[in-house]
Every structure is written in C-alpha cells, then in structure tokens.
Design a protein around this motif. Structure first.
Motif, PDB file in Angstrom:
ATOM      1  N   ALA A 249       0.837  -1.204   0.000  1.00 39.78           N
ATOM      2  CA  ALA A 249       0.000   0.000   0.000  1.00 39.78           C
ATOM      3  C   ALA A 249       0.869   1.251   0.000  1.00 39.78           C
ATOM      4  N   TRP A 250       1.941   1.217   0.788  1.00 39.27           N
ATOM      5  CA  TRP A 250       2.873   2.351   0.812  1.00 39.27           C
ATOM      6  C   TRP A 250       3.527   2.516  -0.549  1.00 39.27           C
ATOM      7  N   GLN A 251       3.850   1.408  -1.215  1.00 42.33           N
ATOM      8  CA  GLN A 251       4.469   1.477  -2.536  1.00 42.33           C
ATOM      9  C   GLN A 251       3.510   2.089  -3.558  1.00 42.33           C
ATOM     10  N   VAL A 252       2.224   1.785  -3.420  1.00 41.53           N
ATOM     11  CA  VAL A 252       1.216   2.384  -4.305  1.00 41.53           C
ATOM     12  C   VAL A 252       1.251   3.899  -4.168  1.00 41.53           C
ATOM     13  N   LEU A 253       1.230   4.372  -2.935  1.00 44.94           N
ATOM     14  CA  LEU A 253       1.260   5.820  -2.688  1.00 44.94           C
ATOM     15  C   LEU A 253       2.543   6.441  -3.227  1.00 44.94           C
ATOM     16  N   HIS A 254       3.665   5.785  -2.974  1.00 48.84           N
ATOM     17  CA  HIS A 254       4.956   6.298  -3.430  1.00 48.84           C
ATOM     18  C   HIS A 254       5.005   6.393  -4.957  1.00 48.84           C
ATOM     19  N   ASP A 255       4.533   5.352  -5.618  1.00 50.06           N
ATOM     20  CA  ASP A 255       4.583   5.326  -7.082  1.00 50.06           C
ATOM     21  C   ASP A 255       3.700   6.409  -7.690  1.00 50.06           C
ATOM     22  N   VAL A 256       2.508   6.591  -7.126  1.00 54.16           N
ATOM     23  CA  VAL A 256       1.603   7.629  -7.634  1.00 54.16           C
ATOM     24  C   VAL A 256       2.210   9.011  -7.407  1.00 54.16           C
ATOM     25  N   ALA A 257       2.774   9.222  -6.215  1.00 51.04           N
ATOM     26  CA  ALA A 257       3.392  10.518  -5.910  1.00 51.04           C
ATOM     27  C   ALA A 257       4.581  10.784  -6.822  1.00 51.04           C
ATOM     28  N   GLU A 258       5.351   9.748  -7.093  1.00 56.70           N
ATOM     29  CA  GLU A 258       6.533   9.911  -7.943  1.00 56.70           C
ATOM     30  C   GLU A 258       6.139  10.330  -9.362  1.00 56.70           C
ATOM     31  N   ARG A 259       5.025   9.802  -9.837  1.00 55.61           N
ATOM     32  CA  ARG A 259       4.578  10.140 -11.194  1.00 55.61           C
ATOM     33  C   ARG A 259       4.284  11.631 -11.355  1.00 55.61           C
ATOM     34  N   ILE A 260       3.873  12.279 -10.270  1.00 57.93           N
ATOM     35  CA  ILE A 260       3.561  13.707 -10.383  1.00 57.93           C
ATOM     36  C   ILE A 260       4.603  14.573  -9.668  1.00 57.93           C
ATOM     37  N   GLY A 261       5.773  13.981  -9.405  1.00 63.93           N
ATOM     38  CA  GLY A 261       6.889  14.746  -8.849  1.00 63.93           C
ATOM     39  C   GLY A 261       6.796  15.058  -7.380  1.00 63.93           C
ATOM     40  N   LEU A 262       6.133  14.204  -6.609  1.00 64.59           N
ATOM     41  CA  LEU A 262       5.947  14.464  -5.174  1.00 64.59           C
ATOM     42  C   LEU A 262       6.615  13.436  -4.274  1.00 64.59           C
ATOM     43  N   ALA A 263       7.384  12.517  -4.813  1.00 57.28           N
ATOM     44  CA  ALA A 263       7.894  11.385  -4.027  1.00 57.28           C
ATOM     45  C   ALA A 263       8.636  11.827  -2.771  1.00 57.28           C
ATOM     46  N   ASP A 264       9.398  12.920  -2.840  1.00 60.96           N
ATOM     47  CA  ASP A 264      10.186  13.351  -1.688  1.00 60.96           C
ATOM     48  C   ASP A 264       9.324  13.968  -0.595  1.00 60.96           C
ATOM     49  N   ASN A 265       8.096  14.346  -0.907  1.00 57.36           N
ATOM     50  CA  ASN A 265       7.240  15.035   0.060  1.00 57.36           C
ATOM     51  C   ASN A 265       6.116  14.164   0.602  1.00 57.36           C
ATOM     52  N   VAL A 266       6.123  12.885   0.241  1.00 57.86           N
ATOM     53  CA  VAL A 266       5.017  12.011   0.629  1.00 57.86           C
ATOM     54  C   VAL A 266       5.529  10.843   1.457  1.00 57.86           C
ATOM     55  N   SER A 267       4.875  10.610   2.592  1.00 55.80           N
ATOM     56  CA  SER A 267       5.201   9.484   3.462  1.00 55.80           C
ATOM     57  C   SER A 267       3.923   8.704   3.711  1.00 55.80           C
ATOM     58  N   PRO A 268       4.011   7.548   4.374  1.00 57.02           N
ATOM     59  CA  PRO A 268       2.795   6.775   4.646  1.00 57.02           C
ATOM     60  C   PRO A 268       1.716   7.559   5.406  1.00 57.02           C
ATOM     61  N   HIS A 269       2.120   8.600   6.162  1.00 55.97           N
ATOM     62  CA  HIS A 269       1.137   9.340   6.953  1.00 55.97           C
ATOM     63  C   HIS A 269       0.688  10.640   6.291  1.00 55.97           C
ATOM     64  N   THR A 270       1.189  10.944   5.083  1.00 53.02           N
ATOM     65  CA  THR A 270       0.913  12.244   4.479  1.00 53.02           C
ATOM     66  C   THR A 270      -0.572  12.494   4.296  1.00 53.02           C
ATOM     67  N   LEU A 271      -1.307  11.513   3.795  1.00 52.05           N
ATOM     68  CA  LEU A 271      -2.738  11.712   3.575  1.00 52.05           C
ATOM     69  C   LEU A 271      -3.486  11.849   4.902  1.00 52.05           C
ATOM     70  N   ARG A 272      -3.029  11.136   5.921  1.00 57.97           N
ATOM     71  CA  ARG A 272      -3.636  11.259   7.262  1.00 57.97           C
ATOM     72  C   ARG A 272      -3.396  12.663   7.820  1.00 57.97           C
TER      73      ARG A 272
END
Length: 324
Positions: A249-272
């Motif tokens: 699930a964390w990898q899903v979030l990371h991959d989606v964030a990376e596609r739009i240039g956000l990988a460095d700013n997103v962690s497992p708790h970012t949406l929370r």
C-alpha cells in the motif's frame, strides 16, 4: 557465505551475554500481559519486544541474572547508551529512545505489580522529550492532483484509487486501511468501521468521492483480483487475490506521488496529516478530529493546530495591509 555478511562468528559485532532464563521468562510474561489483558497492537508489541530484548541483553552484559538484581543505575546507563549509540547500534532519536524507556518502565512496573520485586528500579528514569515536529500536509489542490492521477482502466488502478481516496477521506492509517474487510465499509451509507491501535473500533464517515471510488472497485475491480486467490474477506486485494500488505500500500502511494513529482514530500502518513489539517482549517474542532483519527489523547491531535496557526500567519502576512 562470508561470516561478516551473515553475522556469524567472523563478524565484527561484539559478543553479548545471553539473558538468563529468569529474565527471558519475565519478558514473555509481560508481553503476554500486554497482548491478552491490555490489547496492545501487534506493531507496538513487536517494538516493545525489540526494545526489551536489547535491554535484557544489556543487563546480562552487566552481570545481572535475576530481576531482583536490577538497579536504577542499570536503567540510566542503558538509556545513555541508547542516546549515545555504540559501534553496533547508531544513536536513537529522542522519540525512539522515549519509546524504549516507556517499554522498560512498563516492564518494571509489571514486575512490582506481580510481586516479583518490591522496588521499581526505573521509577526515577524519565523518557527524553521528543522535539515537536510539525506533520507534513499537502494542500487541497495537490491532494486532488495526486488522487486524480490514478488511472482506473484496470483492476489495480481501481484498487489504488479506492485505497488513496479512503486514506484521505477517513484519515486512516495505512495499517487500518489494508486491515479492512468488505463488510467494514458501506459506500451507500457513507461510513467505514476502522480498527486502530489496540484493536479499538471507530466509525468514520466516508465522503462521496471515496464512496464512489470504493463502489467502482467493488463492482469492476475486486472481482477480477479475488479470482486469483482462494477467496478473501479483505477489501483491498493484491494481484494474487490475498490481502494487500502495508508495504504494498505504501508502494502504491509512493509510485503515484513519484509520477507527479511528489515522491520526496510524501510518506505513509501524508494523507492522514492532510486529512486532519484540512478539517481544522475548514472549522472542525480538535476533539472531533481526535475522534476521527482515533487518538487516545487530544494532546496528540493538537500538534495539527500548530500547522493551521502557521497557515493563518502566512495568510495574514500576505493579506493584511499593515502586517509588514
């Protein structure tokens, strides 16, 4: 295979004394107490087991073989080692050291309560105060861009969209989201039943975007995934038809964030974090947000108010004619 790689006899790690059977037995008793009588979450138990196993090894290295032989200096010396680090272990952050001290103090209090010892050797040792770190939150527009970037042309895309929409709509931890069963959510009624730390149950509303994403996944995505396995009650499935793991699930979030240039700013708790911040910015009170997040104490939730105060300052500084 090389011993230095496997950690065998030729490795550089120092040899440690083995904790006595009495120490190990008392540790098992404490962990059983936490699991059965206190209902402590599995991840917390694993952390406590690691922290206390290291502590018992330190006691054994100091020549302590029975629980009555533990003195306050042993506890204090171990805490100092945790903060300073060793050749084998790097220094622990204040938050990690604080967790270790909580585990150690809990064990000693348990020993006193059980009558195994009469004096709590850890009574005068207090956890270090962790630095107050503001949680990172994405703005509403960025959240929308993140969620809408997930393609829904196949089963995996439908699942990923449902996962991320749920995380933001409910403020669920990733472990809570992947732990959901199909029966735990009612998209039509717009509610979900989450099980937090210590298996504490809470009912959280689900907005229309997340409800629609879940419904689309249930109708068009999950049936294709479930056929790959032996049947599962889990809501979110992997390509083998079994429950999606936290790591996946964390990898899903990371991959989606990376596609739009956000990988460095997103962690497992970012949406929370974003969920809580946006609710407070929208006028929700702290205690309501506390209930929605499943925090045991409102003090934990109040850190989000610091984020919103910072936002207010920025708005004031750029908008008020006499702010500068």
């Amino acid at each position: 295979m090389n011993d230095a790689v496997t950690g065998g006899p030729g490795a550089d790690a120092p040899a440690h004394a083995e904790p006595s059977s009495e120490l190990q037995r008392s540790l098992r008793g404490y962990l059983d107490h936490l699991a059965v009588e206190r209902g402590v979450a599995r991840n917390t138990l694993l952390s406590y087991r690691r922290d206390l196993t290291r502590y018992l090894t330190a006691l054994a290295d100091a020549g302590v073989t029975d629980i009555g032989g533990v003195e306050p200096r042993h506890v204090a010396e171990h805490l100092a080692v945790l903060r300073e680090g060793t050749a084998e272990h790097p220094p622990l952050a204040a938050s990690s050291a604080a967790r270790a001290v909580v585990a150690i103090r809990g064990w000693h209090r348990f020993l006193v309560a059980e009558g195994a010892v009469t004096v709590d050797a850890s009574a005068d040792v207090h956890p270090p105060t962790p630095a107050k770190r503001l949680p990172k939150a994405l703005d509403v527009a960025t959240i929308a861009r993140l969620l809408e970037s997930v393609g829904t042309d196949d089963a995996r895309g439908l699942r990923d969209r449902a996962l991320l929409e749920l995380l933001y709509a409910t403020g669920a931890r990733i472990s809570e989201a992947v732990g959901l069963d199909v029966d735990d959510i009612d998209p039509a009624a717009g509610v979900v039943r989450l099980f937090g730390k210590g298996s504490k149950e809470r009912i959280v509303p689900v907005g229309s975007y997340a409800a629609d994403a879940v419904q689309a996944y249930l109708v068009r995505g999950r049936p294709a995934l479930v056929t790959a396995g032996r049947g599962s009650s889990a809501l979110l499935l992997n390509v083998r038809g079994s429950r999606l793991s936290r790591q996946s699930a964390w990898q899903v979030l990371h991959d989606v964030a990376e596609r739009i240039g956000l990988a460095d700013n997103v962690s497992p708790h970012t949406l929370r974090h974003s969920f809580a911040t946006h609710l407070l910015e929208g006028g929700a009170d702290v205690r309501t947000v506390q209930e929605l997040l499943g925090h045991a104490s409102v003090t934990t939730t109040q850190i989000y108010t610091l984020v919103t105060v910072d936002t207010l300052r920025e708005v004031y500084a750029t908008s008020h004619p006499r702010a500068r």
